[in-house]
Design a protein around this motif. Structure first.
Motif, mmCIF file in Angstrom:
data_model
loop_
_atom_site.group_PDB
_atom_site.id
_atom_site.type_symbol
_atom_site.label_atom_id
_atom_site.label_comp_id
_atom_site.label_asym_id
_atom_site.label_seq_id
_atom_site.Cartn_x
_atom_site.Cartn_y
_atom_site.Cartn_z
ATOM 1 N N ASN A 310 0.804 -1.218 0.000
ATOM 2 C CA ASN A 310 0.000 0.000 0.000
ATOM 3 C C ASN A 310 0.843 1.277 0.000
ATOM 4 O O ASN A 310 0.303 2.379 0.096
ATOM 5 N N ALA A 311 2.158 1.148 -0.107
ATOM 6 C CA ALA A 311 3.022 2.325 -0.074
ATOM 7 C C ALA A 311 2.841 3.180 -1.326
ATOM 8 O O ALA A 311 2.777 4.408 -1.253
ATOM 9 N N GLU A 312 2.766 2.537 -2.471
ATOM 10 C CA GLU A 312 2.635 3.243 -3.751
ATOM 11 C C GLU A 312 1.600 2.506 -4.593
ATOM 12 O O GLU A 312 1.822 1.369 -4.994
ATOM 13 N N ILE A 313 0.472 3.165 -4.844
ATOM 14 C CA ILE A 313 -0.622 2.503 -5.556
ATOM 15 C C ILE A 313 -1.105 3.372 -6.710
ATOM 16 O O ILE A 313 -1.685 4.435 -6.491
ATOM 17 N N PRO A 314 -0.882 2.959 -7.955
ATOM 18 C CA PRO A 314 -1.474 3.677 -9.087
ATOM 19 C C PRO A 314 -3.001 3.655 -8.969
ATOM 20 O O PRO A 314 -3.584 2.709 -8.429
ATOM 21 N N ASN A 315 -3.663 4.689 -9.440
ATOM 22 C CA ASN A 315 -5.120 4.778 -9.329
ATOM 23 C C ASN A 315 -5.830 3.554 -9.894
ATOM 24 O O ASN A 315 -6.837 3.096 -9.363
ATOM 25 N N GLU A 316 -5.285 3.020 -11.000
ATOM 26 C CA GLU A 316 -5.982 1.891 -11.637
ATOM 27 C C GLU A 316 -5.910 0.610 -10.828
ATOM 28 O O GLU A 316 -6.600 -0.365 -11.134
ATOM 29 N N TYR A 317 -5.091 0.588 -9.761
ATOM 30 C CA TYR A 317 -4.998 -0.596 -8.920
ATOM 31 C C TYR A 317 -5.472 -0.352 -7.492
ATOM 32 O O TYR A 317 -5.237 -1.162 -6.603
ATOM 33 N N ARG A 318 -6.141 0.775 -7.271
ATOM 34 C CA ARG A 318 -6.764 1.006 -5.962
ATOM 35 C C ARG A 318 -8.076 0.242 -5.889
ATOM 36 O O ARG A 318 -8.852 0.200 -6.847
ATOM 37 N N GLY A 364 -11.121 3.041 -2.153
ATOM 38 C CA GLY A 364 -10.313 3.111 -0.951
ATOM 39 C C GLY A 364 -8.880 3.516 -1.244
ATOM 40 O O GLY A 364 -8.519 3.874 -2.363
ATOM 41 N N GLN A 365 -8.040 3.428 -0.220
ATOM 42 C CA GLN A 365 -6.635 3.805 -0.327
ATOM 43 C C GLN A 365 -5.733 2.582 -0.274
ATOM 44 O O GLN A 365 -4.547 2.701 0.025
ATOM 45 N N LEU A 366 -6.314 1.411 -0.562
ATOM 46 C CA LEU A 366 -5.552 0.171 -0.469
ATOM 47 C C LEU A 366 -5.332 -0.442 -1.833
ATOM 48 O O LEU A 366 -6.141 -0.287 -2.746
ATOM 49 N N SER A 367 -4.231 -1.167 -1.953
ATOM 50 C CA SER A 367 -3.950 -1.924 -3.164
ATOM 51 C C SER A 367 -4.799 -3.185 -3.173
ATOM 52 O O SER A 367 -5.216 -3.690 -2.130
ATOM 53 N N MET A 368 -5.046 -3.712 -4.375
ATOM 54 C CA MET A 368 -5.726 -5.002 -4.479
ATOM 55 C C MET A 368 -4.854 -6.101 -3.881
ATOM 56 O O MET A 368 -5.343 -7.113 -3.410
ATOM 57 N N MET A 369 -3.555 -5.874 -3.884
ATOM 58 C CA MET A 369 -2.630 -6.851 -3.317
ATOM 59 C C MET A 369 -2.658 -6.733 -1.793
ATOM 60 O O MET A 369 -2.337 -5.680 -1.240
ATOM 61 N N PRO A 370 -3.039 -7.783 -1.085
ATOM 62 C CA PRO A 370 -3.158 -7.694 0.370
ATOM 63 C C PRO A 370 -1.812 -7.756 1.081
ATOM 64 O O PRO A 370 -0.827 -8.262 0.543
ATOM 65 N N GLU A 371 -1.798 -7.264 2.298
ATOM 66 C CA GLU A 371 -0.629 -7.410 3.149
ATOM 67 C C GLU A 371 -0.630 -8.818 3.737
ATOM 68 O O GLU A 371 -1.634 -9.502 3.751
#
Length: 399
Positions: A310-318, A364-371
């Protein structure tokens, strides 16, 4: 012929644009009126495809004038695609004869699997009221299991969670378990039933992958969140904690391994936890970016992106969180929006949802990729995964 094709495109565009308004019925009536007098087989196909695409987000619609007569003609078409599209649209229009026919095909163990799958998907798209009764027994049919689970995820029915929980211990692979868990965490009521089973020890908490836990926490229900914290743990979110976590893992990885990392095993792990979203060497999902050309040779780059997605997320992957009016919760990437529907890609499927069925939607402000992707893995498995990720060419799968 060109004039007919022009008319096709024009009518489909009209139907697509006015579908959310009171004129939607008029647009459909116009399309069906053309079908009533049409004798061009290709135009039949063009119109049906346009109706399918233009009204993809609508589960049930008012039957347009003249449809029953058109349906009878189209079901006799020599084109298999025309017949399938006709059946699918007929279900959306509430055609009882069409639904009865599809239910018969779905229930017939002697029917070809592909035909049963098409029937199941058409009934799913039409939100058939009897589908839960038909889909639950189909969990025992391996070739139809995933389609049945996708169908069941669309229903708020109190019978679903107990049946899935009872079925869960019979599953042999992590992929099958993941598919069932995705349904169980799609609604708060199902999630509570799942967490109760975990608390009783009948389902192992380690089966909950990080993305499943994120879905549970996303409900923002105090009792569910508390149960997740107690049974599974809390995903670290502090940047400082992330830095310490990355540094610690890097030290462990730089230590001399007992044996050479197994990149073949690493590919198996990638397919399980990464491949549904990411493409590597031409293989994998399309939800996230293709990582073939990424800076995979840099260990720091890999650890940073895996452990702190979630450090760097392009808009298309939020991610976007969507709650439907029948209490389903969906988290995914919105790939298409129009006035009457939203298409969202999750880690397991692509859904087109009618706007009239959406209660809440927010990016949201999260990536599709989970922690926490690496949390369930042993150090040797992490080494294997990283060895595969740092490969310069595709490695074979284990035979």
């Amino acid at each position: 012929m060109k004039m007919k094709r022009f008319l096709t495109v024009l009518l489909v565009l009209i139907g697509h644009l006015v579908a959310p308004s009171a004129r939607a019925d008029e647009a459909l009536d116009a399309l069906v009126e053309v079908l009533l007098s049409n004798t061009d087989a290709q135009l039949d196909l063009d119109l049906l495809r346009g109706m399918r695409d233009g009204y993809a987000g609508s589960s049930r619609m008012v039957m347009p004038k003249g449809w029953q007569k058109v349906e009878l003609r189209l079901l006799k078409s020599p084109s298999a695609e025309v017949r399938e599209l006709t059946k699918s649209l007929a279900v959306k229009f509430g055609s009882q004869s069409a639904m009865a026919g599809l239910r018969a095909v779905l229930s017939d163990a002697n029917s070809p699997i592909n035909e049963r799958r098409k029937a199941l998907n058409s009934l799913t798209a039409g939100k058939d009221a009897e589908l839960v009764n038909l889909a639950l027994p189909l969990l025992q049919v391996a070739a139809l299991r995933n389609d049945s689970l996708r169908a069941l995820a669309g229903y708020a029915d109190e019978r679903i969670a107990p049946e899935l929980i009872k079925f869960y211990p019979t599953l042999k692979t992590a992929q099958e378990k993941r598919a069932v868990l995705n349904v169980l965490v799609s609604r708060p009521s199902n999630a509570r039933a799942l967490l109760t089973e975990i608390a009783k020890g009948r389902i192992q908490s380690r089966d909950l992958t990080a993305d499943v836990v994120r879905q549970l926490r996303g409900f923002n229900q105090p009792d569910i969140t508390a149960a997740v914290v107690k049974l599974w743990g809390v995903i670290r979110e502090s940047p400082e904690e992330k830095k310490r976590e990355i540094a610690l893992l890097k030290v462990q990885l730089l230590g001399k391994p007992a044996s050479k990392p197994d990149s073949v095993r690493g590919r198996e792990i990638f397919n399980l936890i990464c491949g549904q979203c990411h493409t590597l060497f031409g293989v994998g999902g399309k939800v996230g970016p293709d990582i073939t050309g990424a800076n995979r040779g840099d260990l720091d780059y890999l650890l940073h992106n895996i452990l702190d997605p979630n450090a760097e997320i392009p808009n298309e992957y939020r991610t976007t969180n969507i709650d439907t009016k029948d209490e389903r919760s969906i988290t995914g990437i919105v790939t298409r929006e129009d006035p009457h529907s939203v298409t969202v890609v999750t880690a397991t499927e692509t859904l087109t949802i009618g706007r009239k069925d959406i209660e809440y939607m927010k990016q949201g402000q999260l990536s599709m990729m989970p922690e926490g992707l690496l949390q369930p893995l042993k150090l040797a498995e992490v080494r294997a995964l990283l060895a595969y990720l740092q490969s310069t060419r595709q490695v074979p799968l284990k035979k």
